[in-house]
Design a protein around this motif. Structure first.
Motif, PDB file in Angstrom:
ATOM      1  N   GLY A  30       0.760  -1.250   0.022  1.00 33.16           N
ATOM      2  CA  GLY A  30       0.036   0.060   0.008  1.00 33.16           C
ATOM      3  C   GLY A  30       0.939   1.286   0.117  1.00 33.16           C
ATOM      4  N   LYS A  31       2.289   1.096  -0.121  1.00 34.89           N
ATOM      5  CA  LYS A  31       3.001   2.437   0.029  1.00 34.89           C
ATOM      6  C   LYS A  31       3.596   2.654  -1.469  1.00 34.89           C
ATOM      7  CE  LYS A  31       3.303   2.739   4.488  1.00 34.89           C
ATOM      8  NZ  LYS A  31       3.289   4.060   5.332  1.00 34.89           N
ATOM      9  N   ASP A  32       3.919   4.075  -1.716  1.00 35.29           N
ATOM     10  CA  ASP A  32       4.567   4.530  -2.877  1.00 35.29           C
ATOM     11  C   ASP A  32       5.822   4.941  -2.423  1.00 35.29           C
ATOM     12  OD1 ASP A  32       5.209   5.388  -5.559  1.00 35.29           O
ATOM     13  OD2 ASP A  32       3.899   7.078  -5.392  1.00 35.29           O
ATOM     14  N   PRO A  33       6.910   3.912  -2.567  1.00 31.68           N
ATOM     15  CA  PRO A  33       8.004   4.446  -1.657  1.00 31.68           C
ATOM     16  C   PRO A  33       8.630   5.714  -2.101  1.00 31.68           C
ATOM     17  CG  PRO A  33       8.345   2.136  -2.853  1.00 31.68           C
ATOM     18  CD  PRO A  33       6.928   2.850  -3.449  1.00 31.68           C
ATOM     19  N   ASN A  34       9.027   6.668  -0.919  1.00 34.57           N
ATOM     20  CA  ASN A  34       9.530   7.773  -0.947  1.00 34.57           C
ATOM     21  C   ASN A  34      10.921   7.820  -0.043  1.00 34.57           C
ATOM     22  OD1 ASN A  34       7.880   9.204  -2.920  1.00 34.57           O
ATOM     23  ND2 ASN A  34       6.423   9.100  -1.301  1.00 34.57           N
ATOM     24  N   THR A  35      10.785   6.988   0.839  1.00 31.71           N
ATOM     25  CA  THR A  35      12.047   6.727   1.730  1.00 31.71           C
ATOM     26  C   THR A  35      12.036   5.344   2.118  1.00 31.71           C
ATOM     27  OG1 THR A  35      10.796   6.819   3.700  1.00 31.71           O
ATOM     28  CG2 THR A  35      11.270   8.889   2.836  1.00 31.71           C
ATOM     29  N   SER A  36      13.235   4.872   2.709  1.00 28.73           N
ATOM     30  CA  SER A  36      13.645   3.580   3.122  1.00 28.73           C
ATOM     31  C   SER A  36      12.483   3.000   3.863  1.00 28.73           C
ATOM     32  CB  SER A  36      14.955   3.325   3.843  1.00 28.73           C
ATOM     33  OG  SER A  36      14.970   4.197   4.815  1.00 28.73           O
ATOM     34  N   ASP A  37      12.013   3.710   4.817  1.00 27.32           N
ATOM     35  CA  ASP A  37      10.768   3.336   5.614  1.00 27.32           C
ATOM     36  C   ASP A  37       9.563   2.576   4.995  1.00 27.32           C
ATOM     37  OD1 ASP A  37      12.320   3.979   7.994  1.00 27.32           O
ATOM     38  OD2 ASP A  37      11.165   5.995   8.061  1.00 27.32           O
ATOM     39  N   ASP A  38       9.670   2.983   3.504  1.00 24.49           N
ATOM     40  CA  ASP A  38       8.480   2.661   2.693  1.00 24.49           C
ATOM     41  C   ASP A  38       8.754   1.276   2.051  1.00 24.49           C
ATOM     42  OD1 ASP A  38       6.976   4.765   3.491  1.00 24.49           O
ATOM     43  OD2 ASP A  38       7.768   6.097   1.529  1.00 24.49           O
ATOM     44  N   THR A  39       9.860   0.609   2.423  1.00 20.98           N
ATOM     45  CA  THR A  39      10.488  -0.524   1.635  1.00 20.98           C
ATOM     46  C   THR A  39      10.570  -1.711   2.636  1.00 20.98           C
ATOM     47  OG1 THR A  39      12.658  -0.003   1.815  1.00 20.98           O
ATOM     48  CG2 THR A  39      11.572   0.878  -0.246  1.00 20.98           C
ATOM     49  N   CYS A  40      10.528  -2.815   2.174  1.00 20.10           N
ATOM     50  CA  CYS A  40      10.853  -4.015   3.058  1.00 20.10           C
ATOM     51  C   CYS A  40      11.915  -5.103   2.571  1.00 20.10           C
ATOM     52  CB  CYS A  40       9.880  -4.678   3.687  1.00 20.10           C
ATOM     53  SG  CYS A  40       8.722  -5.457   2.408  1.00 20.10           S
ATOM     54  N   CYS A  41      12.624  -5.781   3.056  1.00 22.43           N
ATOM     55  CA  CYS A  41      13.270  -6.816   2.696  1.00 22.43           C
ATOM     56  C   CYS A  41      12.525  -8.047   2.516  1.00 22.43           C
ATOM     57  CB  CYS A  41      14.530  -7.150   3.519  1.00 22.43           C
ATOM     58  SG  CYS A  41      15.570  -8.639   2.814  1.00 22.43           S
ATOM     59  N   THR A  42      12.038  -8.597   1.366  1.00 29.02           N
ATOM     60  CA  THR A  42      11.377  -9.783   1.335  1.00 29.02           C
ATOM     61  C   THR A  42      12.254 -11.273   1.249  1.00 29.02           C
ATOM     62  OG1 THR A  42      11.199  -9.184  -1.157  1.00 29.02           O
ATOM     63  CG2 THR A  42       9.271  -8.643   0.202  1.00 29.02           C
ATOM     64  N   THR A  43      13.360 -10.738   1.479  1.00 30.30           N
ATOM     65  CA  THR A  43      14.393 -12.049   1.279  1.00 30.30           C
ATOM     66  C   THR A  43      14.302 -12.696   2.714  1.00 30.30           C
ATOM     67  OG1 THR A  43      15.875 -11.057  -0.086  1.00 30.30           O
ATOM     68  CG2 THR A  43      16.779 -12.820   1.042  1.00 30.30           C
ATOM     69  N   PHE A  44      13.979 -11.883   3.843  1.00 26.11           N
ATOM     70  CA  PHE A  44      13.868 -12.384   5.202  1.00 26.11           C
ATOM     71  C   PHE A  44      13.159 -13.672   5.305  1.00 26.11           C
ATOM     72  CE2 PHE A  44      11.349 -12.833   9.208  1.00 26.11           C
ATOM     73  CZ  PHE A  44      12.206 -12.701   9.899  1.00 26.11           C
ATOM     74  N   LYS A  45      13.877 -14.506   6.211  1.00 24.45           N
ATOM     75  CA  LYS A  45      13.285 -15.948   6.490  1.00 24.45           C
ATOM     76  C   LYS A  45      13.568 -15.828   7.833  1.00 24.45           C
ATOM     77  CE  LYS A  45      14.730 -20.662   5.471  1.00 24.45           C
ATOM     78  NZ  LYS A  45      15.471 -21.447   4.631  1.00 24.45           N
ATOM     79  N   PRO A  46      12.520 -16.324   8.694  1.00 29.77           N
ATOM     80  CA  PRO A  46      12.821 -16.597  10.116  1.00 29.77           C
ATOM     81  C   PRO A  46      13.803 -17.524  10.479  1.00 29.77           C
ATOM     82  CG  PRO A  46      10.367 -16.586   9.686  1.00 29.77           C
ATOM     83  CD  PRO A  46      11.306 -16.538   8.246  1.00 29.77           C
ATOM     84  N   ASP A  47      14.641 -17.136  11.463  1.00 27.43           N
ATOM     85  CA  ASP A  47      15.593 -18.201  11.818  1.00 27.43           C
ATOM     86  C   ASP A  47      14.945 -19.092  12.841  1.00 27.43           C
ATOM     87  OD1 ASP A  47      18.142 -19.253  12.107  1.00 27.43           O
ATOM     88  OD2 ASP A  47      18.885 -17.960  13.821  1.00 27.43           O
ATOM     89  N   LYS A  48      15.340 -20.489  12.698  1.00 29.95           N
ATOM     90  CA  LYS A  48      14.519 -21.607  13.494  1.00 29.95           C
ATOM     91  C   LYS A  48      15.633 -22.025  14.528  1.00 29.95           C
ATOM     92  CE  LYS A  48      11.877 -22.958   9.690  1.00 29.95           C
ATOM     93  NZ  LYS A  48      11.533 -23.674   8.610  1.00 29.95           N
TER      94      LYS A  48
END
Length: 48
Positions: A30-48
């Motif tokens: 739902g964001k139109d990125p203008n700053t780094s706060d509007d982005t996310c790392c989708t490579t994230f994988k929870p550590d087990k």
């Protein structure tokens, strides 16, 4: 490429660095990125 990471609960985290072989960053839902706060790392994988 060296990538700093402060998310120590991620599977790819190693001493403040990301050890993933590739990195994917996308806009937050739902964001139109203008700053780094509007982005996310989708490579994230929870550590087990």
């Amino acid at each position: 490429m060296s990538v700093k990471c402060g998310v120590d609960c991620c599977h790819y985290w190693n001493n403040n660095s990301c050890n993933a072989s590739a990195l994917e960053v996308n806009p937050m839902k739902g964001k139109d990125p203008n700053t780094s706060d509007d982005t996310c790392c989708t490579t994230f994988k929870p550590d087990k």
